[in-house]
Design an enzyme around this catalytic site. Structure first.
Site, short mmCIF file in Angstrom:
data_model
loop_
_atom_site.label_atom_id
_atom_site.label_comp_id
_atom_site.label_asym_id
_atom_site.label_seq_id
_atom_site.Cartn_x
_atom_site.Cartn_y
_atom_site.Cartn_z
CG HIS A 70 -2.09 -1.01 1.47
ND1 HIS A 70 -3.18 -0.81 0.28
CD2 HIS A 70 -2.25 -2.49 1.51
CE1 HIS A 70 -3.68 -1.98 1.15
NE2 HIS A 70 -2.98 -2.38 0.95
CG ASN A 143 -7.84 -4.35 1.00
OD1 ASN A 143 -7.33 -3.69 1.05
ND2 ASN A 143 -7.49 -5.69 1.06
#
Ligand code: HEM
Length: 694
Positions: A70, A143
């Site tokens: 990420h 997510n």
């Protein structure tokens, strides 16, 4: 309404550097930082030049390690408000008071790419929310897909190593389309559900404002009476869930790698906040074993048709950061950051995550004191006996830093009943120490089959094409064959279609569920659609019809959409009525892939547009990507539709193409255009577009 204040808390640390003379970091005034100190004007630089050394030394250390996953992300500030008290479900204070406005910071991200990678790659997106509550910080680190590739956190390094660029040559960047990822999938059937989502349009969000979020794991709510409910968290965007098509996503990666970041930033700057509702799925503990999946298995979702999502509050993101590094880069989310009333379950992925984030952040943010960085600091006092360490910002005065003590009356004291304090939910555990997975985690294909079964036809085409693209880039033929064989467990037609694209035949029959359920909530076809998600490119050149231009652009704005005027050069563009309209984008700086629709008014300019390759390409590429095309009068001649003979009706070919005679009714045209925008993409055209899939 009662607001707590994180912005005010950050203000203590803001430095605006507006006026005042230049100084060193020691506060000494400096008259010149453009030339180094030298022995003679053309002579060597002197070691003595502390001003040079300080400036360069600081520069040399301006980067910190990027997140191991990420790394690429964008953040924004906002607030959250619950619709009504949930105190019967949870004692979490911020969920029990509808008058309370809780500040939040959100970071959206891709997973695999490096910090400088493109936004629109095929990937899972992170959706991490930090609530600065009056009982401390609470993070939902989720997510945009409700399931994960692996069921146990001990396999997380494996899936990430497999998807990241390969270690020998660091290729490819931010892409799953390579051998190691598919080799991992071929050997890890539990990954199939998330892989189906990854191959679907969900992996290409049109905007962070148009993306769902999921807490994924099963958590617990606990109320003041100590009663517990299982809970899953959902973020539902008010604008609906919308995606790019693959051809478009790849082109945007070159034309504007900051596409999603820019969209979030610009909309917030223009007073258009990103808005999401927080939803919960609740499950009574007595129903824990009622389903044909294990509620602790993060590779499974809870179908919304079985366990409905109840909307409990609203998240509004309406303020951009002042400094990307200080806020978006230094923010540290952690699934272990919970507040009283919210607790964990035995999901083995969640349990591993509870360890990993704090651990990695010690390395990423340079020591154990990163909770003192302004963006990470809670809005309530921090009071404990922890001291020292790298970059400690507080001056912790006093003699005692231990407990129990008499020298400081035992302060800080253990929180007592009546004071806000976290109490772990007491669950009875009885089991042998064992390194094995539960049998109830073993069904890896029923939910992928449900996902496939729930897709609209154009979504299924997207998935087939995505598999063909990704496996086509996987060079190992055995891996391709294994994947095609694995897909027979999901759906025989899917396996055959992917096999066809790869020149392979599925081997074995597979064991797909005989009749997988369909969950309409999984198809983006059933999402909210609105012209508010649209950005139109209005193409004009000398002599365009101003009345039509005005009617359509006014209607776009009224409907909540936005538009840019695009032409061959910047500056005023003369209209039919001798007026002008200012052009701020050209064919060089704009591209059809950066817009949701195109509108070309009628007028004398059409003759010149017809000879412009740029204008024709713009219109036809917009059409190819199933977007709304508005063409006034002769402008229709700019469009070249293609169709395979006899396969597609005229109405499908012209779906979402709005036309108007040269002297036609501009207002009706404007209404039709906005109605077409409101439908989003026009996938009916699929058969009329050759070489581009949904
Ligand atoms: C359901 C599964 C998971 C989800 C939804 C998830 C989500 C996320 C998100 C959204 C971020 C970015 C946070 C930010 O914006 O700063 C992140 C970062 C990270 N995740 Fe996960 N993750 C999952 C599983 C795991 C597991 C199992 C591990 C390790 C055991 C892990 C380790 C990490 C690490 C090390 C980072 C970087 C954190 C940092 O440097 O601040 N994740 N994850």
């Amino acid at each position: 309404m009662r607001r707590t204040n994180k912005d005010g808390d950050l203000e203590k640390d803001r430095v605006r550097h507006m006026a005042g003379n230049l100084t060193t970091n020691q506060g000494v005034g400096v008259d010149n930082t453009d030339d180094s100190l030298k022995a003679g004007k053309r002579g060597p630089t002197l070691m003595e030049d502390f001003i040079f050394r300080e400036k360069i030394t600081h520069f040399d250390h301006e980067r910190i390690p990027e997140r191991i996953v990420h790394a690429r992300g964008s953040g924004a500030h906002g607030h959250f408000q619950v619709y009504e008290s949930l105190s019967h479900l949870t004692k979490a204070h911020f969920l029990s008071d509808p008058e309370l406005v809780t500040p939040v910071f959100v970071r959206f991200s891709t997973v695999a790419g490096f910090r400088g990678s493109a936004d629109t790659v095929r990937d899972v997106r992170g959706f991490a929310v930090k609530f600065y509550t009056q009982e401390g910080n609470y993070d939902i680190v989720g997510n945009n897909m409700p399931v994960f590739f692996v069921q146990d956190a001990i396999k997380f390094p494996d899936v990430i190593h497999a998807v990241k660029p390969e270690p020998n040559n660091e290729i490819p960047q931010a892409a799953s389309a390579h051998d190691t990822f598919w080799d991992f999938v071929a050997n890890t059937p539990e990954s199939m559900h998330n892989v189906m989502w990854l191959m679907s349009p969900r992996a290409l969000p049109r905007s962070y404002r148009m993306m769902e979020g999921f807490g994924i794991h099963t958590f617990r709510f606990i109320n003041a009476q100590g009663e517990s409910q299982f809970v899953k968290f959902h973020w539902k965007p008010l604008l609906g869930v919308h995606s790019l098509v693959w051809d478009e996503a790849q082109k945007i990666a070159g034309k504007d790698p900051d596409f999603n970041r820019r969209d979030l930033w610009e909309n917030i700057e223009n007073g258009m906040p990103a808005e999401f509702e927080l939803g919960v799925q609740l499950l009574d503990p007595k129903d824990e074993f009622k389903f044909d999946f294990d509620i602790l298995d993060c590779s499974k979702l809870w179908p919304e048709e079985l366990i409905p999502v109840r909307k409990i509050g609203k998240l509004t993101l309406n303020r951009n950061v002042d400094n990307f590094f200080a806020e978006t880069e230094q923010v540290a989310f952690c699934p272990a950051n919970v507040v009283p009333g919210i607790d964990f379950t035995n999901d083995p992925m969640l349990q591993g995550r509870l360890f990993s984030y704090l651990d990695t952040q010690i390395s990423r943010l340079g020591g154990p004191n990163f909770h003192q960085i302004p963006i990470n600091r809670p809005i309530v006092p921090v009071n404990n006996n922890q001291r020292d360490g790298m970059h400690r910002m507080t001056i912790d005065a006093g003699q005692t830093s231990y407990h129990p003590n008499a020298l400081n009356n035992n302060e800080p004291h253990s929180a007592t009943e009546g004071e806000s304090r976290f109490e772990h939910y007491q669950v009875r555990i009885d089991g042998n120490v064992i390194r094995e997975r539960s049998e109830s985690f073993r069904d890896h294909f029923s939910q992928p089959a449900m996902f496939w079964n729930s897709m609209a036809a154009h979504e299924q085409v997207h998935i087939i094409d995505a598999f063909c693209f990704e496996l086509g880039k996987c060079l190992n033929v055995n891996t391709r064959q294994t994947l095609v064989n694995m897909l027979t467990n999901v759906n025989a037609d899917l396996a055959k279609a992917v096999g066809d694209g790869l020149g392979l035949k599925p081997e074995g029959k597979g064991r797909p569920s005989p009749n997988p359920m369909a969950s309409p909530a999984l198809s983006m076809d059933n999402t909210v659609k609105s012209p508010k998600t649209s950005k139109t490119a209005v193409i004009i050149e000398n002599g365009f019809d101003k009345a039509q231009f005005d009617a359509v652009t006014t209607a776009i704005t009224k409907a909540g959409g936005v538009f840019d005027v695009v032409s061959k050069k910047l500056g005023p563009v003369p209209s039919s009525d001798k007026g002008t309209v200012e052009c701020r984008k050209t064919y060089a700086t704009a591209a059809s892939v950066l817009y949701d629709a195109v509108f070309v008014p009628s007028g004398a300019h059409v003759d010149s547009l017809k000879t412009s390759g740029d204008a024709r390409h713009f219109v036809n590429e917009t059409y190819k990507h199933f977007k709304t095309v508005g063409l006034g009068g002769d402008a229709l001649g700019l469009l070249k539709t293609e169709r395979a003979k006899g396969t597609v009706s005229e109405s499908d070919v012209m779906a979402g193409v709005v036309t108007c005679e040269a002297r036609g009714d501009a207002l009706r045209f404007a209404d039709d255009y906005v109605a077409a925008l409101a439908k989003g993409r026009h996938f009916e055209r699929s058969n009329a577009v050759i070489g581009v899939s949904a």
